[in-house]
Design an enzyme around this catalytic site. Structure first.
Site: not given
Length: 356
Positions: A81-83, A85
């Site tokens: 859930q990396s913003n 990335c």
């Protein structure tokens, strides 16, 4: 020293594609409910592309650096859930680079495509799933080890990859300058100018601290432009000693890269680890209470991994008398709202509304 600082930063390659300046506004109802200090928010969740967030500021410099070095792909990593990335994927697509994401999960199977992961798919990112321990930001050693395994195959496909650390934070790989931190020196300058226009001077800045560059940049901006302002990083994953060292390393690198005549000391970096709430990406009732409270009270959308933890810290510090009533406190909203949707079952369960 303000103009000298801006001139040094302006010499770096940069692609301007954000909606700046982001708004700065008072959280009137929260201030009234807490009984002071005056609390303001810097809306860096509104930087522009794809739900915004602090990572977009960093990418104006990082993508420009990749292009200047002749690269046609960017490789980075983060949680599923990396913003960071997702924002990297968007910026790559916009400027003709291929986004290659290594997404780490404690599960053996990739999770359902929701939140930022769903957006990664829509952005056309090349995704490599890998396993990592729960509750922590994945280590650089693990991430780089996995990336190195696929770099030869990417090069065989005609890609010249630019490798950048999670969050665009630690100088390493292809990013040999602390570009993420430098972008947040400018962010502090932006907020400082907005405060001056309102006749304010902030005594404190509070924000979620995850990979270090945002805090390093804000701390250096404060050191130069508003030396009495204290920048408080609410750690979302690591203990204060470990993370403060990371931030200070990036802070020092920014001073060196810009050739600033500034004496720096480790004690300038303030990291609190009282609000980890079980670890990185772990839901807690206190954090869920904070995000519902701010949504209902101020219409402010926070996420449970970063910004709701930081706001929980700000509220708790106020209750404990950390701030004076007359202080002016700025909360930097660093974004991340898409991750909220992927965690909705757990959030609703905590609220007592989830139906199995």
């Amino acid at each position: 020293m303000e103009m000298e600082l801006l001139n040094k930063i302006s010499s770096l390659p940069r692609l301007s594609f954000l909606s700046l300046p982001t708004p700065l506004m008072k959280l009137t109802d929260l201030t009234r409910e807490l009984g002071g200090p005056e609390i303001y928010v810097k809306r860096d969740d509104l930087t522009g592309p794809g739900f915004g967030g602090n990572k977009a500021r960093k990418l104006e410099f990082i993508v420009a650096d990749a292009i200047a070095k002749g690269c046609n792909a960017i490789i980075t990593w983060g949680s599923v859930q990396s913003n960071w990335c997702f924002q990297t994927a968007l910026a790559c697509r916009r400027f003709g680079l291929r986004p290659v994401l290594f997404l780490f999960t404690p599960e053996k199977q990739p999770p359902p495509p929701d939140g930022n992961l769903f957006l990664d798919r829509l952005a056309g990112a090349e995704i490599h799933f890998r396993q990592a321990p729960a509750g922590k930001v994945v280590s650089r050693e693990l991430a780089l080890g996995e990336i190195e395994k696929v770099v030869p195959e990417l090069k065989a496909r005609g890609l010249k990859p630019y490798i950048v650390s999670v969050g665009g934070s630690m100088p390493m790989g292809s990013m040999d300058s602390p570009l993420g931190a430098i972008s947040y020196i400018l962010a502090f300058h932006e907020a400082w100018n907005q405060a001056r226009a309102l006749g304010l001077a902030f005594s404190h800045v509070v924000h979620a601290s995850g990979s270090g560059a945002t805090q390093a940049g804000l701390a250096l901006g404060a050191r130069i432009l508003e030396p009495t302002c204290r920048v408080i990083g609410i750690s979302v994953s690591d203990d204060r000693e470990t993370f403060a060292r990371e931030v200070f390393t990036i802070y020092q690198a920014a001073v060196r890269r810009l050739g600033l005549q500034v004496k720096v000391a480790a004690e300038e970096i303030i990291v609190l680890d009282d609000y980890l709430e079980g670890g990185y990406g772990v839901l807690s009732p206190r954090v869920v209470e904070t995000l519902t409270r701010l949504l209902q009270m101020e219409g402010l959308v926070l996420d449970p991994v970063y910004t709701a933890k930081a706001m929980t810290g700000l509220i708790d510090l106020t209750a404990k008398g950390y701030f004076r009533r007359e202080d002016k406190v700025l909360f930097f909203h660093t974004g991340g709202s898409p991750g909220l949707f992927a965690l909705r079952p757990g959030i609703l369960e905590i609220l007592g509304e989830f139906q199995a």
